[in-house]
Design a protein around this motif. Structure first.
Motif, PDB file in Angstrom:
ATOM      1  N   ALA A  99      -9.445   1.397   7.054  1.00 10.75           N
ATOM      2  CA  ALA A  99      -8.546   1.700   8.171  1.00 10.75           C
ATOM      3  C   ALA A  99      -7.101   1.645   7.722  1.00 10.75           C
ATOM      4  CB  ALA A  99      -8.766   0.696   9.301  1.00 10.75           C
ATOM      5  N   PRO A 100      -6.232   2.418   8.392  1.00 12.06           N
ATOM      6  CA  PRO A 100      -4.803   2.318   8.114  1.00 12.06           C
ATOM      7  C   PRO A 100      -4.264   0.999   8.669  1.00 12.06           C
ATOM      8  CG  PRO A 100      -5.183   3.843   9.919  1.00 12.06           C
ATOM      9  CD  PRO A 100      -6.530   3.423   9.414  1.00 12.06           C
ATOM     10  N   PHE A 101      -3.295   0.414   7.976  1.00 12.36           N
ATOM     11  CA  PHE A 101      -2.735  -0.835   8.493  1.00 12.36           C
ATOM     12  C   PHE A 101      -1.357  -0.656   9.099  1.00 12.36           C
ATOM     13  CE2 PHE A 101       0.462  -2.250   5.461  1.00 12.36           C
ATOM     14  CZ  PHE A 101       0.113  -1.606   4.286  1.00 12.36           C
ATOM     15  N   GLY A 102      -0.949   0.554   9.289  1.00 15.47           N
ATOM     16  CA  GLY A 102       0.301   0.835   9.971  1.00 15.47           C
ATOM     17  C   GLY A 102       0.149   2.126  10.748  1.00 15.47           C
ATOM     18  N   VAL A 103       1.233   2.576  11.314  1.00 15.30           N
ATOM     19  CA  VAL A 103       1.219   3.836  12.052  1.00 15.30           C
ATOM     20  C   VAL A 103       0.856   4.949  11.082  1.00 15.30           C
ATOM     21  CG1 VAL A 103       2.633   5.452  13.372  1.00 15.30           C
ATOM     22  CG2 VAL A 103       2.912   2.986  13.694  1.00 15.30           C
TER      23      VAL A 103
ATOM     24  N   ALA B  20      -9.134   8.137  -2.846  1.00 16.00           N
ATOM     25  CA  ALA B  20      -8.490   8.698  -1.654  1.00 16.00           C
ATOM     26  C   ALA B  20      -7.053   8.201  -1.522  1.00 16.00           C
ATOM     27  CB  ALA B  20      -9.294   8.348  -0.400  1.00 16.00           C
ATOM     28  N   ALA B  21      -6.825   6.935  -1.835  1.00 16.65           N
ATOM     29  CA  ALA B  21      -5.486   6.363  -1.711  1.00 16.65           C
ATOM     30  C   ALA B  21      -4.489   7.036  -2.658  1.00 16.65           C
ATOM     31  CB  ALA B  21      -5.527   4.862  -1.986  1.00 16.65           C
ATOM     32  N   LYS B  22      -4.959   7.512  -3.789  1.00 17.61           N
ATOM     33  CA  LYS B  22      -4.081   8.164  -4.766  1.00 17.61           C
ATOM     34  C   LYS B  22      -3.640   9.553  -4.338  1.00 17.61           C
ATOM     35  CE  LYS B  22      -5.911   5.808  -8.806  1.00 17.61           C
ATOM     36  NZ  LYS B  22      -6.776   5.943  -9.980  1.00 17.61           N
ATOM     37  N   ILE B  23      -4.456  10.241  -3.539  1.00 17.08           N
ATOM     38  CA  ILE B  23      -4.133  11.638  -3.240  1.00 17.08           C
ATOM     39  C   ILE B  23      -3.502  11.873  -1.877  1.00 17.08           C
ATOM     40  CG2 ILE B  23      -5.907  12.493  -4.799  1.00 17.08           C
ATOM     41  CD1 ILE B  23      -7.527  13.263  -2.335  1.00 17.08           C
ATOM     42  N   VAL B  24      -3.565  10.907  -0.984  1.00 17.63           N
ATOM     43  CA  VAL B  24      -2.980  11.102   0.342  1.00 17.63           C
ATOM     44  C   VAL B  24      -1.467  11.012   0.230  1.00 17.63           C
ATOM     45  CG1 VAL B  24      -2.805  10.195   2.682  1.00 17.63           C
ATOM     46  CG2 VAL B  24      -5.015  10.305   1.553  1.00 17.63           C
ATOM     47  N   MET B  25      -0.805  12.012   0.773  1.00 17.69           N
ATOM     48  CA  MET B  25       0.650  12.117   0.653  1.00 17.69           C
ATOM     49  C   MET B  25       1.366  11.204   1.646  1.00 17.69           C
ATOM     50  SD  MET B  25       0.772  16.263   0.282  1.00 17.69           S
ATOM     51  CE  MET B  25       2.458  16.345   0.764  1.00 17.69           C
ATOM     52  N   GLY B  26       2.597  10.921   1.346  1.00 16.22           N
ATOM     53  CA  GLY B  26       3.450  10.186   2.270  1.00 16.22           C
ATOM     54  C   GLY B  26       3.299   8.683   2.137  1.00 16.22           C
ATOM     55  N   GLU B  27       3.736   7.997   3.170  1.00 17.06           N
ATOM     56  CA  GLU B  27       3.738   6.540   3.175  1.00 17.06           C
ATOM     57  C   GLU B  27       2.536   5.963   3.920  1.00 17.06           C
ATOM     58  OE1 GLU B  27       5.899   4.462   1.583  1.00 17.06           O
ATOM     59  OE2 GLU B  27       6.547   6.321   0.633  1.00 17.06           O
ATOM     60  N   THR B  28       1.448   6.694   3.933  1.00 23.05           N
ATOM     61  CA  THR B  28       0.246   6.229   4.613  1.00 23.05           C
ATOM     62  C   THR B  28      -0.473   5.214   3.728  1.00 23.05           C
ATOM     63  OG1 THR B  28       0.023   8.358   5.687  1.00 23.05           O
ATOM     64  CG2 THR B  28      -1.934   6.980   5.622  1.00 23.05           C
ATOM     65  N   HIS B  29      -0.783   4.059   4.299  1.00 21.60           N
ATOM     66  CA  HIS B  29      -1.483   3.022   3.548  1.00 21.60           C
ATOM     67  C   HIS B  29      -2.729   2.591   4.308  1.00 21.60           C
ATOM     68  CE1 HIS B  29       1.807   2.743   0.750  1.00 21.60           C
ATOM     69  NE2 HIS B  29       2.639   2.691   1.770  1.00 21.60           N
ATOM     70  N   PHE B  30      -3.816   2.555   3.596  1.00 26.52           N
ATOM     71  CA  PHE B  30      -5.089   2.129   4.154  1.00 26.52           C
ATOM     72  C   PHE B  30      -5.533   0.848   3.460  1.00 26.52           C
ATOM     73  CE2 PHE B  30      -4.964   6.287   5.772  1.00 26.52           C
ATOM     74  CZ  PHE B  30      -5.935   6.423   6.751  1.00 26.52           C
ATOM     75  N   ARG B  31      -6.507   0.212   4.057  1.00 21.67           N
ATOM     76  CA  ARG B  31      -7.138  -0.961   3.463  1.00 21.67           C
ATOM     77  C   ARG B  31      -8.647  -0.801   3.529  1.00 21.67           C
ATOM     78  NH1 ARG B  31      -3.761  -5.645   6.445  1.00 21.67           N
ATOM     79  NH2 ARG B  31      -2.007  -5.701   5.020  1.00 21.67           N
ATOM     80  N   LEU B  32      -9.309  -1.398   2.559  1.00 24.91           N
ATOM     81  CA  LEU B  32     -10.763  -1.478   2.542  1.00 24.91           C
ATOM     82  C   LEU B  32     -11.137  -2.944   2.709  1.00 24.91           C
ATOM     83  CD1 LEU B  32     -13.616  -0.279   2.015  1.00 24.91           C
ATOM     84  CD2 LEU B  32     -13.211  -0.758  -0.404  1.00 24.91           C
ATOM     85  N   TRP B  33     -11.862  -3.224   3.778  1.00 27.27           N
ATOM     86  CA  TRP B  33     -12.294  -4.588   4.095  1.00 27.27           C
ATOM     87  C   TRP B  33     -13.799  -4.708   3.890  1.00 27.27           C
ATOM     88  CZ3 TRP B  33      -9.352  -8.689   6.129  1.00 27.27           C
ATOM     89  CH2 TRP B  33      -8.022  -8.376   6.442  1.00 27.27           C
TER      90      TRP B  33
ATOM     91  N   GLY C 156      -6.313  -1.577  10.512  1.00 26.67           N
ATOM     92  CA  GLY C 156      -6.570  -2.188   9.224  1.00 26.67           C
ATOM     93  C   GLY C 156      -5.915  -3.540   8.990  1.00 26.67           C
ATOM     94  N   ARG C 157      -5.214  -4.050   9.988  1.00 24.44           N
ATOM     95  CA  ARG C 157      -4.604  -5.369   9.839  1.00 24.44           C
ATOM     96  C   ARG C 157      -5.627  -6.467  10.105  1.00 24.44           C
ATOM     97  NH1 ARG C 157       0.796  -5.534   9.001  1.00 24.44           N
ATOM     98  NH2 ARG C 157       1.915  -3.603   9.388  1.00 24.44           N
TER      99      ARG C 157
END
Length: 144
Positions: free
Chosen positions: A84-88, A119-132, A65-66
């Motif tokens: 896509a996620p922009f980190g691990v 989806a971004a509101k309900i996923v637990m933890g430090e997972t971050h995604f981006r929409l391009w 996602g980067r």
């Protein structure tokens, strides 16, 4: 890559949404036969395999996602939206995000942006995604 492009050439008309499951890093996605492939090279290979393919919604479970991958891929003629996620990301968290995104998108008939935000509101933890879309971040953190 050869398996993907062969399948894409024969079956791209059968799908409107694609889930990319792979390993990624450094602006590339890994393929067994082609090694590390950039977003621009992946879109070029898909375009060459099926020049008449229409845009699809792509959800990547790979850390792609980067900007160095997602910008070029989201600008391609095969991509209407790229999530896509922009980190691990842990596989379970990526799967949860993808399922939540598609649940809202397909069953509720929401837009890609609204489905992403839900989806971004309900996923637990430090997972971050981006929409391009079209080479620009439309939702998610706007870091590099």
């Amino acid at each position: 890559m050869s398996e993907l492009t062969t399948y894409w050439a024969a079956n791209h008309t059968l799908c409107s949404h694609v889930v990319l499951i792979a390993h990624a890093g450094g602006g590339t996605v890994s393929f067994l036969d082609n090694g590390h492939v950039s977003g621009a090279d992946l879109s070029a290979a898909l375009d060459a395999a099926a020049p008449t393919a229409t845009e699809k919604v792509w959800a990547s479970l790979a850390c792609s996602g980067r900007k160095n991958f997602a910008k070029a891929f989201s600008e391609s003629s095969v991509c209407s939206h790229f999530v896509a996620p922009f980190g691990v990301v842990h596989g379970a968290a990526a799967s949860h995000f993808c399922q939540s995104f598609f649940l809202t998108l397909l069953l509720n008939g929401s837009t890609a942006v609204n489905s992403f935000n839900s989806a971004a509101k309900i996923v637990m933890g430090e997972t971050h995604f981006r929409l391009w879309r079209g080479g620009k971040i439309k939702a998610g953190k706007a870091l590099s």
